[in-house]
Design an enzyme around this catalytic site. Structure first.
Site, PDB file in Angstrom:
ATOM      1  N   GLU A 188      -5.696 -48.362 -26.439  1.00 37.94           N
ATOM      2  CA  GLU A 188      -5.678 -49.612 -27.176  1.00 37.94           C
ATOM      3  C   GLU A 188      -5.247 -50.892 -26.342  1.00 37.94           C
ATOM      4  O   GLU A 188      -4.554 -51.573 -26.741  1.00 37.94           O
ATOM      5  CB  GLU A 188      -4.490 -49.447 -28.317  1.00 37.94           C
ATOM      6  CG  GLU A 188      -4.877 -48.397 -29.554  1.00 37.94           C
ATOM      7  CD  GLU A 188      -4.274 -48.537 -30.632  1.00 37.94           C
ATOM      8  OE1 GLU A 188      -4.511 -48.406 -31.860  1.00 37.94           O
ATOM      9  OE2 GLU A 188      -2.691 -48.382 -30.304  1.00 37.94           O
ATOM     10  N   GLU A 262      -8.741 -42.656 -34.167  1.00 35.21           N
ATOM     11  CA  GLU A 262      -7.721 -42.515 -35.111  1.00 35.21           C
ATOM     12  C   GLU A 262      -7.715 -43.143 -36.455  1.00 35.21           C
ATOM     13  O   GLU A 262      -7.880 -44.142 -36.837  1.00 35.21           O
ATOM     14  CB  GLU A 262      -6.305 -43.660 -34.662  1.00 35.21           C
ATOM     15  CG  GLU A 262      -6.017 -42.948 -33.179  1.00 35.21           C
ATOM     16  CD  GLU A 262      -4.595 -43.738 -32.765  1.00 35.21           C
ATOM     17  OE1 GLU A 262      -4.137 -44.602 -33.531  1.00 35.21           O
ATOM     18  OE2 GLU A 262      -4.211 -43.706 -31.378  1.00 35.21           O
TER      19      GLU A 262
END
Length: 624
Positions: A188, A262
């Site tokens: 991320e 995710e």
């Protein structure tokens, strides 16, 4: 719903020994050994699950219809002290990955160095913060040198477990391949994006050490375009499938398979908040929609497990909020590995797609209720100090990470006690230099607390010189956002009494490591618990188990705030503000016969704790 079914019965690690190609992308789809493949993945972290239960959770993955396991690798556990590496016991990554292969699961490895994961400092070792100029997650020399040293130890474990073999003509020992089909570059980074050269550095750090599998990045929609790196497949993270979200991937990369790295099956909890849950039907319907659009998926989390010890992370948006001990996450399996309705609904969905019968779900482990446990002895923290801990003397306060402990790696977790001498009372002001919460004592008399919201206290007047004591708890470092460089703990600056900075400290590092807890067992001064007593103090009792130990949950009603140890294992924190009211105690950590329970209670102690067979994680609130 699905126009074709997939038969991947031959596409499992142990049946493809001698393979050469691994996972590839072609014309917007994945190929595994040249055959069309969809990733049906689930996240499970070896460091959050007792080793004895790894295989059970993997078998449940297979029974649910998954073909791939994803896991992070926590740098701050594998290198707790600079230059000292640990890949043993519950940190045996090689054994974990090999077990995944044995049970027919491919692996997507997410080695960081930053992992987020609601884990202290996002998995980065706190000793990095000894450098006052440290710039985490950048190409700052002090950071990259540490990452290079870590990867030099990590990658030799990982390299032989990659799936592809064509790349190892000079390495016959790798000819059988392994379960790793993809490796994630950082994590991320688009939400951080402080250094445009950093992702290329991490990618090359992997490639130069022998990583040959498909590389991936992972970001939410807003960070997607900022977290890209050439040569890595971009994937996306979310919980709600907004219209056009998966097509948005086409704007950053064309003709590539779509992957949700995710898909958040639930959410995590903070102390003082609710226990978040995510509706099972909404979750499964969204998974079905993702699959109908042709995407691959990874369920984050399939099994959350537990933030044992002091390893929980924290959030810092409008205010600091630390995460609870449980990482149940309202996931597909519970914290203790039991089935939920999400499991059976997902199993039904995946069985519609997969062209062979799914394995039967393993039997669940029964839970025990061992009843009331009397904590019959106690010893005050003040009585422990002179025997077990040597103070560090310093004119100025020193933050936790810069204490001269652990071969100069500093202190990472737990508590720090700062003592100094004062004359008289008056106005105590922290100038917001307490991280994260300080109990304040004059001699042994409790005066109050200092934290982010309370920065001043009145100290009572008194005769002569007295000891001022600040017992400061590190409640968990922030793991996400732009404040990672500011995560030093303890006293991070001066504290003032009547506008004069305090000086000449004795500083005690209270880490509560296994060696300390073992020494505590033999220290003199334990005595019977009186009818009423306030901490800080250690309390101990015994749990006697007649038969084979089973999982249980400890309920600490009547206790205020502290930490529980069972047979030397740190189960984690409890706090009466909730939401979590029980701590998970795995059966493998118990012994037949006598088991030692030690509780460090900061303030108000009960006399008993309850062993129950059902967890209580607090009042629920549905995720919006």
């Amino acid at each position: 719903l699905f126009s074709s079914r997939f038969n991947w019965s031959e596409l499992v690690p142990l049946r493809l020994w001698g393979r050469t190609l691994g996972l590839q992308t072609e014309n917007s789809q994945f190929l595994l050994e040249g055959m069309p493949f969809r990733i049906f993945g689930g996240s499970m972290h070896y460091f959050r699950v007792p080793r004895e239960y790894w295989e059970d959770r993997m078998l449940k993955m297979k029974a649910c219809g998954l073909n791939t396991l994803t896991t992070y690798v926590p740098w701050n556990l594998h290198e707790q002290e600079r230059g000292k590496f640990d890949f043993s016991q519950n940190l045996d990554l090689e054994a974990f990955l090999s077990l995944a292969a044995k049970n027919g699961l491919w692996v997507i490895l997410r080695p960081g160095p930053y992992i987020c994961s609601e884990w202290d400092l996002g998995g980065l070792p706190s000793w990095l913060l000894q450098d006052p100029e440290m710039q985490l997650r950048t190409t700052y020399k002090g950071f990259t040198e540490a990452v290079d040293a870590y990867f030099d130890h990590l990658m030799p474990i990982v390299i032989p477990l990659q799936a592809s073999t064509i790349h190892y003509p000079l390495c016959p020992q790798y000819k059988k391949g392994g379960p790793i089909i993809a490796v994630q570059v950082e994590n991320e980074y688009g939400s951080y994006a402080k250094d445009p050269n950093y992702m290329t550095y991490v990618k090359m750090a992997l490639l130069n050490r022998g990583i040959v599998e498909l590389l991936m990045t992972s970001d939410n929609k807003n960070g997607l375009s900022f977290g890209l790196v050439e040569g890595a497949l971009a994937t996306v993270n979310f919980q709600k499938l907004e219209p056009g979200l998966l097509k948005y991937l086409d704007t950053v990369q064309r003709d590539q398979p779509k992957m949700v790295m995710e898909y958040w099956t639930g959410w995590f909890d903070n102390w003082g908040g609710p226990h978040y849950v995510f509706d099972a039907d909404e979750m499964v319907n969204t998974v079905a929609s993702i699959l109908k659009l042709g995407a691959s998926i990874n369920l984050y989390m399939f099994h959350g497990g537990t933030n044992f010890g002091f390893m929980n992370g924290a959030l810092e948006a409008d205010e600091y909020k630390s995460d609870v001990t449980s990482y149940d996450y309202d996931a597909v399996l519970t914290e203790a590995g039991d089935y939920t309705s999400k499991f059976f609904k997902l199993r039904q969905l995946f069985s519609m797609i997969i062209g062979q019968p799914l394995p039967l779900p393993p039997m669940i482990e029964s839970k025990a209720s061992y009843g009331a446990i009397l904590l019959h002895q106690y010893i005050s923290l003040w009585d422990v100090l002179p025997t077990l801990l040597q103070p560090i003397k310093s004119e100025l306060p020193i933050n936790m990470e810069n204490l001269h402990l652990n071969d100069s790696s500093g202190q990472s977790y737990g508590y720090v006690l700062y003592e100094t001498v004062i004359f008289g009372g008056g106005h105590l002001h922290s100038r917001d230099h307490v991280r994260d919460r300080a109990q304040v004592f004059v001699n042994t008399m409790y005066v109050g607390e200092l934290d982010y919201n309370t920065v001043e206290l009145s100290l009572p007047e008194g005769q002569g010189f007295r000891q001022l004591r600040l017992l400061v708890e590190n409640r968990g470092r922030v793991n996400y956002g732009l404040a990672l460089n500011e995560q030093r703990k303890g006293l991070i600056g001066d504290v003032f009494l009547n506008k004069t900075p305090l000086r000449n400290f004795k500083i005690y590092g209270l880490e509560m490591k296994p060696g300390f807890m073992k020494s505590l067992r033999h220290v003199a001064g334990w005595s019977a618990v009186p009818d009423y007593f306030v901490g800080p103090a250690f309390f101990r009792g015994r749990l006697w188990i007649e038969h084979q130990p089973q999982d249980t949950f400890l309920k600490l009603q009547g206790w205020e705030k502290g930490v529980v140890f069972v047979n030397g294992q740190n189960l984690g924190r409890y706090w009466k503000i909730g939401p979590q009211e029980t701590l998970y105690l795995p059966g493998p950590w118990l012994w037949k016969g006598s088991n030692e329970i030690v509780i460090f209670e900061e303030r108000t102690a009960g006399r008993i704790i309850q062993s129950v067979d059902i967890p209580y994680l607090g009042r629920t609130q549905y995720v919006d």
